[in-house]
Design an enzyme around this catalytic site. Structure first.
Site, PDB file in Angstrom:
ATOM      1  N   CYS A 128     -16.482 -69.266-132.116  1.00  0.00           N
ATOM      2  CA  CYS A 128     -15.874 -68.067-131.528  1.00  0.00           C
ATOM      3  C   CYS A 128     -16.436 -66.803-132.187  1.00  0.00           C
ATOM      4  CB  CYS A 128     -14.357 -68.107-131.606  1.00  0.00           C
ATOM      5  SG  CYS A 128     -13.680 -68.096-133.261  1.00  0.00           S
ATOM      6  N   HIS A 141      -7.053 -69.509-131.809  1.00  0.00           N
ATOM      7  CA  HIS A 141      -7.041 -68.157-131.246  1.00  0.00           C
ATOM      8  C   HIS A 141      -7.853 -68.051-129.968  1.00  0.00           C
ATOM      9  CE1 HIS A 141      -6.418 -67.276-135.705  1.00  0.00           C
ATOM     10  NE2 HIS A 141      -5.268 -67.190-135.104  1.00  0.00           N
ATOM     11  N   HIS A 142      -8.929 -68.839-129.887  1.00  0.00           N
ATOM     12  CA  HIS A 142      -9.798 -68.732-128.712  1.00  0.00           C
ATOM     13  C   HIS A 142     -10.014 -70.069-127.997  1.00  0.00           C
ATOM     14  CE1 HIS A 142     -10.949 -65.618-131.702  1.00  0.00           C
ATOM     15  NE2 HIS A 142     -10.928 -64.833-130.638  1.00  0.00           N
ATOM     16  N   CYS A 171     -10.488 -73.638-132.603  1.00  0.00           N
ATOM     17  CA  CYS A 171      -9.667 -72.577-133.176  1.00  0.00           C
ATOM     18  C   CYS A 171      -8.528 -72.259-132.218  1.00  0.00           C
ATOM     19  CB  CYS A 171     -10.497 -71.329-133.466  1.00  0.00           C
ATOM     20  SG  CYS A 171     -10.749 -70.256-132.056  1.00  0.00           S
TER      21      CYS A 171
HETATM   22 ZN    ZN Z   1     -11.480 -68.259-132.803  1.00  0.00          ZN
END
Ligand code: ZN
Length: 374
Positions: free
Chosen positions: A335, A266-267, A264
């Site tokens: 995540c 985002h993380h 991902c």
């Molecule tokens: Zn994530």
């Protein structure tokens, strides 16, 4: 800023295959444009006792990448071709791809100078370069590459131009066969800058990068990331590699349960699961295994599930121009799971429908039924 750059290629392990493969990969990459390619030369190895002769060549390309980014991209191509970099600069190698000259610039790159001063002494560099950029002037020396090559007077034993007939054929490369890059060999040097960043992360989280178990972790992480993000350097055209066939079939084709692993954005933590792809052909079909390869092109990047789903659908539309395409992705996101946000067994489902799959409820229902059937 677009710059013209000269790349030197060399191979003395399985050179008949590796040099053409490297050239093919350079031609296919969309981050630069290959403007010229030199003939191939055969030259003896420099230093370090007897070892096989080399094939050498050079390529002139135009790119917006900075020299440091270009260097990293070339390292990835080397890794795909099985290159293991060690501290021994004369060791035999499957492939060497070095930036040797950035036009009209004198720069330091990763501890070395550009243009590479070795050009002044080594026919295996000077000759192929003079073939494709004869008029480039070596700064500080004031000679053109052509004049440098002419000044070297190598004997026939020192360099031999391959005739066009002797030129090896370019065989298409499946880099999936050479992805065993996760382990770290002794003395291996891979991507010092990237490894330094990982070392800093280790320190920042309170670890000791010098303790036994972590010593080669930065190297392993650098290699793992190259693999896990190889989608950035792979194109759909490359993996499909003409495996598209003309066929009168107009039944729905479904490839179900394609495993994928992504991260991902985002993380930078994995999400993974299964992809189901269906399409209604309109004269063209694709080898089933290629659908899984297309999924990998988009999964092996930093992603969000929705975008990946759409990219797979759009790629299918682009290459097959079918009556319609449906893509469903079921994924678990570490995540969320690791933080307890998501129940362990729940998954996130996304879909992308194109053409008849979007317009016609019956087509869509048929697809959804077929992928649910167990
Ligand atoms: Zn994530």
């Amino acid at each position: 800023m677009t710059e013209s750059v000269l790349i030197a290629l060399g191979s003395n392990i399985d050179r008949q295959r590796n040099l053409p493969r490297a050239l093919a990969l350079l031609h296919r990459d969309s981050r630069w444009r290959v403007l010229a390619e030199s003939p191939i030369y055969e030259t003896p190895a420099v230093g370090n006792g007897p070892q096989p002769d080399y094939f050498n060549a050079a390529v002139l390309l135009e790119t917006d990448l900075s020299p440091a980014d270009l260097r990293r991209a070339l390292r990835r191509i080397e890794a795909r071709l099985g290159r293991v970099r060690t501290a021994d600069k004369f060791a035999p190698r499957t492939i060497d791809l070095d930036i040797v000259f950035v036009k009209d610039r004198q720069i330091a790159l990763n501890g070395g100078l550009l243009p590479d001063p070795d050009i002044l002494d080594h026919p295996h560099l000077a000759f192929p370069l003079a073939d494709i950029a004869p008029d480039w002037i070596f700064p500080g020396v004031g000679l053109t590459l052509n004049q440098i090559a002419e000044s070297l007077h190598p004997s026939a034993a020192e360099i031999r131009k391959m005739t066009t007939d002797a030129r090896p054929n370019i065989k298409m490369l499946s880099h999936y066969g050479t992805d065993q890059i996760f382990e770290a060999e002794d003395n291996e040097v891979y991507d010092p800058e990237f490894e330094e960043l990982i070392r800093q992360i280790l320190v920042r989280i309170g670890e000791d990068p010098e303790r036994e178990g972590l010593k080669r972790t930065p190297l392993r992480v650098a290699k793992a990331y190259d693999f896990l993000t190889s989608g950035y350097t792979t194109t759909v055209a490359e993996v499909v590699n003409n495996a598209i066939f003309t066929d009168g079939c107009d039944e729905m084709v479904i490839v179900r349960d394609i495993e994928f692993y992504s991260m991902c954005e985002h993380h930078m933590i994995p999400f993974f699961g299964r992809v189901h792809v269906g399409y209604l052909p309109q004269g063209k079909v694709i080898g089933l295994s290629k659908v899984a390869r297309i999924v990998d092109v988009f999964a092996r990047r930093l992603q969000i599930q929705e975008r990946m789903t759409n990219q797979i659908a759009d790629a299918m539309v682009d290459i097959l121009a079918p009556m319609g395409v449906g893509v469903v992705v079921e994924a678990s996101h570490l995540c969320m799971m690791m933080r307890g946000v998501q129940k362990q067994n729940s998954s996130t489902i996304t879909s992308a429908m194109r053409g008849l799959f979007k317009k016609d409820a019956r087509t869509r229902a048929e697809f959804m039924n077929l992928i649910r059937e167990r």
